[in-house]
Design a protein around this motif. Structure first.
Motif, PDB file in Angstrom:
ATOM      1  N   SER A 125       0.832  -1.207   0.000  1.00  0.00           N
ATOM      2  CA  SER A 125       0.000   0.000   0.000  1.00  0.00           C
ATOM      3  C   SER A 125       0.866   1.255   0.000  1.00  0.00           C
ATOM      4  N   ASP A 126       0.256   2.379  -0.292  1.00  0.00           N
ATOM      5  CA  ASP A 126       0.962   3.655  -0.313  1.00  0.00           C
ATOM      6  C   ASP A 126       1.387   4.021   1.114  1.00  0.00           C
ATOM      7  N   PRO A 127       2.690   4.167   1.384  1.00  0.00           N
ATOM      8  CA  PRO A 127       3.155   4.509   2.732  1.00  0.00           C
ATOM      9  C   PRO A 127       2.551   5.809   3.263  1.00  0.00           C
ATOM     10  N   ALA A 128       2.333   6.762   2.373  1.00  0.00           N
ATOM     11  CA  ALA A 128       1.757   8.045   2.800  1.00  0.00           C
ATOM     12  C   ALA A 128       0.340   7.851   3.335  1.00  0.00           C
ATOM     13  N   SER A 129      -0.386   6.906   2.762  1.00  0.00           N
ATOM     14  CA  SER A 129      -1.748   6.635   3.246  1.00  0.00           C
ATOM     15  C   SER A 129      -1.712   6.075   4.660  1.00  0.00           C
ATOM     16  N   VAL A 130      -0.751   5.195   4.912  1.00  0.00           N
ATOM     17  CA  VAL A 130      -0.596   4.635   6.260  1.00  0.00           C
ATOM     18  C   VAL A 130      -0.255   5.744   7.248  1.00  0.00           C
ATOM     19  N   ALA A 131       0.667   6.625   6.857  1.00  0.00           N
ATOM     20  CA  ALA A 131       1.081   7.721   7.738  1.00  0.00           C
ATOM     21  C   ALA A 131      -0.097   8.647   8.048  1.00  0.00           C
ATOM     22  N   PHE A 132      -0.890   8.952   7.032  1.00  0.00           N
ATOM     23  CA  PHE A 132      -2.046   9.837   7.229  1.00  0.00           C
ATOM     24  C   PHE A 132      -3.048   9.221   8.200  1.00  0.00           C
ATOM     25  N   GLU A 133      -3.383   7.938   7.983  1.00  0.00           N
ATOM     26  CA  GLU A 133      -4.345   7.257   8.856  1.00  0.00           C
ATOM     27  C   GLU A 133      -3.829   7.169  10.293  1.00  0.00           C
ATOM     28  N   THR A 134      -2.501   7.022  10.436  1.00  0.00           N
ATOM     29  CA  THR A 134      -1.902   6.937  11.771  1.00  0.00           C
ATOM     30  C   THR A 134      -2.058   8.252  12.524  1.00  0.00           C
ATOM     31  N   VAL A 135      -1.732   9.356  11.857  1.00  0.00           N
ATOM     32  CA  VAL A 135      -1.857  10.674  12.486  1.00  0.00           C
ATOM     33  C   VAL A 135      -3.322  10.982  12.797  1.00  0.00           C
ATOM     34  N   LYS A 136      -4.184  10.608  11.881  1.00  0.00           N
ATOM     35  CA  LYS A 136      -5.623  10.851  12.075  1.00  0.00           C
ATOM     36  C   LYS A 136      -6.132  10.094  13.292  1.00  0.00           C
ATOM     37  N   LYS A 137      -5.759   8.820  13.407  1.00  0.00           N
ATOM     38  CA  LYS A 137      -6.201   8.009  14.544  1.00  0.00           C
ATOM     39  C   LYS A 137      -5.642   8.553  15.860  1.00  0.00           C
ATOM     40  N   ALA A 138      -4.381   9.007  15.856  1.00  0.00           N
ATOM     41  CA  ALA A 138      -3.769   9.553  17.070  1.00  0.00           C
ATOM     42  C   ALA A 138      -4.497  10.815  17.525  1.00  0.00           C
ATOM     43  N   GLU A 147      -7.691  11.516  16.840  1.00  0.00           N
ATOM     44  CA  GLU A 147      -9.064  11.172  17.215  1.00  0.00           C
ATOM     45  C   GLU A 147      -9.152  10.538  18.597  1.00  0.00           C
ATOM     46  N   ASN A 148      -8.197   9.671  18.923  1.00  0.00           N
ATOM     47  CA  ASN A 148      -8.318   8.953  20.205  1.00  0.00           C
ATOM     48  C   ASN A 148      -7.512   9.591  21.338  1.00  0.00           C
ATOM     49  N   GLY A 149      -6.982  10.790  21.094  1.00  0.00           N
ATOM     50  CA  GLY A 149      -6.284  11.515  22.157  1.00  0.00           C
ATOM     51  C   GLY A 149      -4.960  10.902  22.567  1.00  0.00           C
ATOM     52  N   SER A 150      -4.237  10.328  21.615  1.00  0.00           N
ATOM     53  CA  SER A 150      -2.943   9.728  21.930  1.00  0.00           C
ATOM     54  C   SER A 150      -1.893  10.793  22.220  1.00  0.00           C
ATOM     55  N   SER A 151      -0.930  10.425  23.048  1.00  0.00           N
ATOM     56  CA  SER A 151       0.168  11.339  23.364  1.00  0.00           C
ATOM     57  C   SER A 151       1.301  11.223  22.353  1.00  0.00           C
ATOM     58  N   VAL A 152       1.507  10.018  21.856  1.00  0.00           N
ATOM     59  CA  VAL A 152       2.654   9.744  20.980  1.00  0.00           C
ATOM     60  C   VAL A 152       2.185   9.028  19.726  1.00  0.00           C
ATOM     61  N   CYS A 153       2.729   9.473  18.596  1.00  0.00           N
ATOM     62  CA  CYS A 153       2.432   8.868  17.308  1.00  0.00           C
ATOM     63  C   CYS A 153       3.767   8.553  16.624  1.00  0.00           C
ATOM     64  N   LEU A 154       4.064   7.259  16.436  1.00  0.00           N
ATOM     65  CA  LEU A 154       5.322   6.829  15.843  1.00  0.00           C
ATOM     66  C   LEU A 154       5.051   6.206  14.477  1.00  0.00           C
ATOM     67  N   ILE A 155       5.770   6.684  13.456  1.00  0.00           N
ATOM     68  CA  ILE A 155       5.573   6.187  12.095  1.00  0.00           C
ATOM     69  C   ILE A 155       6.879   5.583  11.599  1.00  0.00           C
ATOM     70  N   ASP A 156       6.862   4.277  11.366  1.00  0.00           N
ATOM     71  CA  ASP A 156       8.033   3.565  10.863  1.00  0.00           C
ATOM     72  C   ASP A 156       8.018   3.605   9.338  1.00  0.00           C
ATOM     73  N   THR A 157       9.104   4.085   8.720  1.00  0.00           N
ATOM     74  CA  THR A 157       9.149   4.253   7.268  1.00  0.00           C
ATOM     75  C   THR A 157      10.134   3.287   6.623  1.00  0.00           C
ATOM     76  N   ALA A 158      10.106   3.269   5.292  1.00  0.00           N
ATOM     77  CA  ALA A 158      11.016   2.403   4.531  1.00  0.00           C
ATOM     78  C   ALA A 158      12.424   2.985   4.558  1.00  0.00           C
ATOM     79  N   GLY A 159      13.418   2.111   4.290  1.00  0.00           N
ATOM     80  CA  GLY A 159      14.808   2.562   4.332  1.00  0.00           C
ATOM     81  C   GLY A 159      15.624   2.044   3.175  1.00  0.00           C
ATOM     82  N   ARG A 160      15.088   2.135   1.983  1.00  0.00           N
ATOM     83  CA  ARG A 160      15.798   1.635   0.806  1.00  0.00           C
ATOM     84  C   ARG A 160      16.552   2.782   0.138  1.00  0.00           C
ATOM     85  N   LEU A 161      17.868   2.680   0.147  1.00  0.00           N
ATOM     86  CA  LEU A 161      18.702   3.738  -0.431  1.00  0.00           C
ATOM     87  C   LEU A 161      19.145   3.429  -1.860  1.00  0.00           C
TER      88      LEU A 161
END
Length: 409
Positions: free
Chosen positions: A271-284, A286-300
């Motif tokens: 899936s599109d990584p940006a879509s995952v990141a957006f949904e993660t921030v949105k959920k954080a 909405e549910n009043g989270s203190s910390v939002c961690l987004i693990d990304t790809a590392g292909r150089l």
């Protein structure tokens, strides 16, 4: 007639005597056999009886021990990772001890090397010899040529001619100069603050952190450990698995999310990584989270694709939170030495790095890379790792690092 009778008598007597002897022998043999049989039978019965008794007693003892062990066994806490001890059973060694242990190889490379040099010179080292030895030891510890030359010049400028015969003065000046490098970052050029801007602050909630780094440096594991540490502080956490092309990374994050009682956002593989990141921030949000961690790809392999992917993630999450990401942490493997410095330079071209996480310091004599990165890039080191467990990842503090590096065993 008489002679015949006499002969017959003698024969008869001989037969009788022989018969008696045979009977006696048979009787003796029979009695002996009976005695042997009689003596052996009770022993066999006794041996069997004792074996049964021993077996019964042994089974009873095993059953009793099993019951006691079962009663004393503590309940299994599923939310606690295998490598994390419960509070009451944590090792007595504090963080400084673990850091000192992790820097042992680097200490041996630089500090022990200096000690051996001064001992060999019997405290009568010349300035040229001392500075040349210092330069060689620093380079071997992956401080880098440029930073090593800088430190040699700084030590040289502060040393008097007679000071070169005193290893204590020499090492104290070196200690102070390394400390200055580690604290004088771009955000804090004069080194006034020892530990500027700690990660995962509570100033802006949810605190959105983008985790970047090449595959294999411990990026996903570090993301999980930071989530668990936040959980231990009582903070609510959301984790985003934006490295959608690595199924193993997603599954690893899922385990950490369960341990941290965190909500995890994951989409189907590829899936599109940006879509995952957006949904993660949105959920954080909405549910009043203190910390939002987004693990990304590392292909150089393709720098352009990586740049576009990370730039897209930044644009997309800023639509949900204009300040996001609040922090971009680059994870580097200390065992790679100067390669870690080159990786940092590549990522700086791609994304705005705000801090570094230096992992696997315990497995290398190249701990000097921390000094090189701070000197050449001016980036603050946020966390340092010296082992596999959660307790072995801690906030980096310059004074602890320097003291552990120079500490005697």
């Amino acid at each position: 007639m008489n002679n015949l009778t006499s002969d017959q008598f003698m024969i008869a007597a001989g037969v009788v005597v022989s018969a008696i002897i045979v009977l006696i022998i048979i009787n003796i043999f029979y009695n002996r056999k009976k005695k042997i049989h009689t003596d052996s039978l009770p022993k066999e019965k006794e041996s069997l009886r004792e074996s049964l008794i021993d077996l019964t007693e042994r089974k009873a003892q095993e059953h009793l021990l099993e019951n006691k062990t079962h009663k004393k066994s503590p309940p299994v806490i599923k939310d606690v990772p295998k490598e994390v001890s419960l509070k009451e059973s944590q090792p007595t060694h504090n963080w400084f001890d673990r850091l000192k242990g992790g820097l042992r190889k680097t200490h041996s490379q630089i500090i022990t090397g200096l000690d051996e040099f001064f001992i060999s010179k019997k405290d009568k080292a010349s300035r040229a010899e001392a500075l040349e030895t210092l330069f060689e030891l620093l380079v071997q510890a992956d401080v880098g040529v440029r930073t090593s030359e800088y430190l040699v010049d700084k030590v040289k400028a502060r040393m008097n001619a007679e000071d070169y015969s005193d290893p204590k003065i020499f090492k104290n000046i070196l200690r102070e100069e390394i400390f200055t490098i580690l604290t004088a970052t771009k955000e804090n050029p004069k080194g006034i603050l020892e530990n500027p801007l700690q990660s995962l602050s509570d100033k802006k909630l949810p605190h959105i952190v983008l985790m970047v780094g090449v595959n294999g440096v411990g990026k996903t594991t570090t993301t999980g450990k930071l989530a668990y540490k936040a959980h231990l502080r009582g903070q609510k956490v959301v984790i985003g698995a934006a490295d959608t092309f690595r199924a193993a990374a997603v599954e690893q994050l899922a385990v950490w999310a369960q341990r941290s009682n965190a909500e995890m956002i994951r989409l189907k593989e590829g899936s599109d990584p940006a879509s995952v990141a957006f949904e993660t921030v949105k959920k954080a949000s909405e549910n009043g989270s203190s910390v939002c961690l987004i693990d990304t790809a590392g292909r150089l392999q393709n720098r352009q694709d990586l740049m576009q992917e990370l730039a897209k993630i930044g644009r997309v999450i800023s639509k949900e939170n204009p300040d996001a990401p609040h922090e971009v942490l680059l994870v580097l493997d200390a065992t790679t030495g100067q390669n870690a410095l080159q990786q940092a330079k590549v990522f700086l071209e791609v994304v705005n790095i705000t801090g570094l996480v230096l992992t696997k310091l315990d497995g290398t004599a190249k701990g000097g890379i921390a000094i090189a990165i701070a000197s050449e890039l001016g980036l603050p080191i946020r966390y340092v790792g010296v082992g596999e467990s959660v307790e072995d990842l801690e906030v980096f503090e310059a004074h602890e690092f320097v003291n552990a590096l120079f500490a005697e065993s």
